[in-house]
Design an enzyme around this catalytic site. Structure first.
Site, PDB file in Angstrom:
ATOM      1  N   TYR A  42      29.921  37.585  43.682  1.00 40.15           N
ATOM      2  CA  TYR A  42      31.218  36.541  42.983  1.00 40.15           C
ATOM      3  C   TYR A  42      31.408  35.616  44.323  1.00 40.15           C
ATOM      4  O   TYR A  42      31.897  36.321  44.718  1.00 40.15           O
ATOM      5  CB  TYR A  42      32.525  36.764  42.428  1.00 40.15           C
ATOM      6  CG  TYR A  42      32.035  36.695  40.821  1.00 40.15           C
ATOM      7  CD1 TYR A  42      31.636  35.934  39.529  1.00 40.15           C
ATOM      8  CD2 TYR A  42      32.373  38.242  40.602  1.00 40.15           C
ATOM      9  CE1 TYR A  42      31.619  36.361  38.733  1.00 40.15           C
ATOM     10  CE2 TYR A  42      32.006  39.025  38.855  1.00 40.15           C
ATOM     11  CZ  TYR A  42      31.508  37.581  37.554  1.00 40.15           C
ATOM     12  OH  TYR A  42      31.716  38.390  36.702  1.00 40.15           O
ATOM     13  N   HIS A  57      26.528  36.396  30.690  1.00 40.77           N
ATOM     14  CA  HIS A  57      27.344  37.553  30.964  1.00 40.77           C
ATOM     15  C   HIS A  57      28.081  38.125  29.749  1.00 40.77           C
ATOM     16  O   HIS A  57      29.019  38.529  29.446  1.00 40.77           O
ATOM     17  CB  HIS A  57      28.629  36.681  30.762  1.00 40.77           C
ATOM     18  CG  HIS A  57      29.555  36.739  32.021  1.00 40.77           C
ATOM     19  ND1 HIS A  57      29.418  36.728  33.816  1.00 40.77           N
ATOM     20  CD2 HIS A  57      30.747  37.585  32.765  1.00 40.77           C
ATOM     21  CE1 HIS A  57      30.062  37.653  34.531  1.00 40.77           C
ATOM     22  NE2 HIS A  57      31.119  37.817  33.333  1.00 40.77           N
ATOM     23  N   ASP A  85      26.945  32.041  35.660  1.00 37.09           N
ATOM     24  CA  ASP A  85      27.636  31.572  34.803  1.00 37.09           C
ATOM     25  C   ASP A  85      28.749  32.500  34.194  1.00 37.09           C
ATOM     26  O   ASP A  85      29.181  31.621  32.858  1.00 37.09           O
ATOM     27  CB  ASP A  85      26.407  32.414  33.655  1.00 37.09           C
ATOM     28  CG  ASP A  85      26.747  34.335  33.762  1.00 37.09           C
ATOM     29  OD1 ASP A  85      28.301  34.452  34.556  1.00 37.09           O
ATOM     30  OD2 ASP A  85      26.206  34.886  33.541  1.00 37.09           O
TER      31      ASP A  85
END
Length: 489
Positions: free
Chosen positions: A248, A367, A276
């Protein structure tokens, strides 16, 4: 962390006085830290730290964070000294979502069934629901909004039927393949999962040990509850055991740089950039349980009486950068030459763009249905690529992975026949080690998937993965959901 206050002994009474936003001290494993200046920077928000202000935060901290993270995150000056934990109060409103799921909040006190009784992946899920803490279960299982996308991910696989070929010698089936050049025994991998400690005290380390013994790959999350170093040490398959790192990007570029370089130094085999979830979806199942906790005291302390409470997911995602674009790929490549995968492709257009940017792989994923509800099922996106951009699949320069909704060996075989290199599974691996099963439970689940994949490859008439092709499938029902519009790039 500086040792300047190493010999300073602080009384529990003194620590207890620093219990507000103007002076906030917490104790973790007998060490006292002044986190006043860190309140607004804390990824989970000030509220969580203030809940522990002037108290022993060890249990809540250890349930989520790697042991050394606190000293890596705070400046040297934050360490105030040591305290006898017996002199401290623990948070009165300790949240079940940050407790060890094996100790707190069990819905059913009965012992879980023996592993020999577990016959499919869903058996683990049923047992986990009975034995996980209520908030842990909600965090793991929650989807966005009405959880339509979460359900559709599984339903998509049911819409695809097999067209088996017969009279083929299937006496020996070979499930071996390669993921980004790394040898694996099965075309499945452990998807990145957050806070695996909720399921088992050793969290991602338990998954790493099981993966090594079974010869499969693991994707480790940025927000793992165990450090990347401890996960690498937990490998049982030697230094070549493939562990990849899910990234991330942080709002602070310097933190992202440090995270990437730390993973590279630890020895991961590739970086998988998640794209996403630029913002966190509304996971009501998670948030509703949080809202039922009386947080009046904490709200008063931060001057926000009556503010809505965030669920675990939003709490942990508050630092994720929403400013990503295609230039982020070149940015990461300046830091490392490891294989780069884009995780979260949801359209053929973006798959084509990723191919043009020469990434090493893509993950077709929404996700796990946890970000945007009514986003199309990953298998439908794979079919979309298969129809409108088959050159991507045949080129082989960019591997294609898929996750979300996989619960059977038949699902894996269908995805491979449509062009996927391997299939990721997330929630099932968490459930497999919960309820006290640990590494043995995870290995049993892998064994079940291995048996189902081998069996269904044989039944469809394939002896190796390269023989799995689209002509072995009837996709007509799923094709009804295919888009008829493809944007010009």
């Amino acid at each position: 962390m500086s040792q300047q206050n190493k010999g300073v002994q602080i009384s529990g009474a003194e620590v207890a006085q620093h219990n507000n936003k103007d002076s906030c001290w917490i104790a973790v494993r007998g060490k006292v830290y002044d986190v006043t200046d860190f309140l607004e920077e804390h990824p989970g928000g000030a509220r969580l730290l203030l809940k522990c202000a002037g108290r022993d935060a060890t249990e809540d901290y250890d349930a989520i964070h790697p042991a050394q993270l606190i000293e890596e995150s705070l400046p040297d000056s934050a360490f105030k000294g040591t305290v006898d934990p017996s002199e401290l109060d623990r948070p009165k409103l300790a949240d079940k979502s940050v407790r060890n799921a094996q100790k707190e909040g069990k819905k059913d006190p009965d012992s879980p069934p023996p592993l020999s009784a577990m016959l499919n992946v869903r058996d683990f899920e049923k047992v986990a629901e009975r034995h996980l803490a209520e908030n842990s279960w909600a965090y793991y299982t929650a989807g966005a909004d009405d959880e339509y996308s979460k359900a559709e991910a599984e339903l998509a696989y049911r819409k695809v039927l097999f067209r088996p070929r017969i009279l083929r010698n299937v006496g020996r089936v070979d499930t071996r393949t390669q993921i980004l050049g790394q040898d694996v025994s099965l075309p499945i991998y452990i998807s990145a999962v957050g806070i695996a400690k909720f399921a088992h005290p050793q969290g991602e380390c338990t998954l790493a040990a099981a993966a090594g013994r079974e010869g499969i790959a693991q994707l480790v999350a940025t927000r793992s509850s165990m450090s990347i170093e401890s996960i690498m040490k937990a490998r049982t398959g030697g230094p070549q055991q493939p562990i990849f790192f899910q990234l991330y990007m942080h709002k602070d570029a310097k933190i992202s740089d440090a995270t990437i370089l730390k993973a590279v130094k630890a020895g991961v085999k590739g970086i998988w950039l998640t794209v996403d979830s630029p913002v966190t979806g509304k996971r009501e199942r998670d948030e509703r349980l949080k809202a039922n906790v009386d947080v009046g005291e904490q709200n008063d302390k931060i001057g926000g009486k009556g503010k809505p409470v965030q669920g675990v997911a939003k709490t942990l995602s508050s630092t994720v950068s929403p400013y990503l674009d295609w230039d982020t790929i070149s940015y990461i490549r300046k830091l490392t030459n490891l294989p780069l995968v884009i995780k979260g492709i949801q359209s053929v257009e973006d798959a084509i763009l990723a191919h043009k940017h020469k990434v090493n792989g893509i993950v077709i994923s929404n996700h796990g249905g946890r970000s945007q509800d009514t986003a199309q099922a990953p298998l439908l996106t794979l079919l979309e690529i298969n129809k409108y951009a088959p050159q991507i699949i045949t080129d082989k320069k960019m591997q294609i992975f898929i996750d979300g909704g996989v619960r059977r060996g038949t699902d894996v075989v269908k995805a491979l026949a449509l062009g996927a290199t391997a299939v990721g599974m997330g929630r099932p691996f968490l459930y497999s080690m919960s309820s006290g099963y640990g590494e043995a439970g995870t290995r049993r689940m892998i064994e079940i998937m291995r048996e189902e994949i081998e069996q269904n490859m044989a039944l469809v008439g394939a002896t190796k993965i390269s023989e799995l092709r689209r002509e072995l499938l009837n996709t007509s029902r799923l094709e009804r959901d295919l888009t008829t519009f493809i944007a010009k790039l």
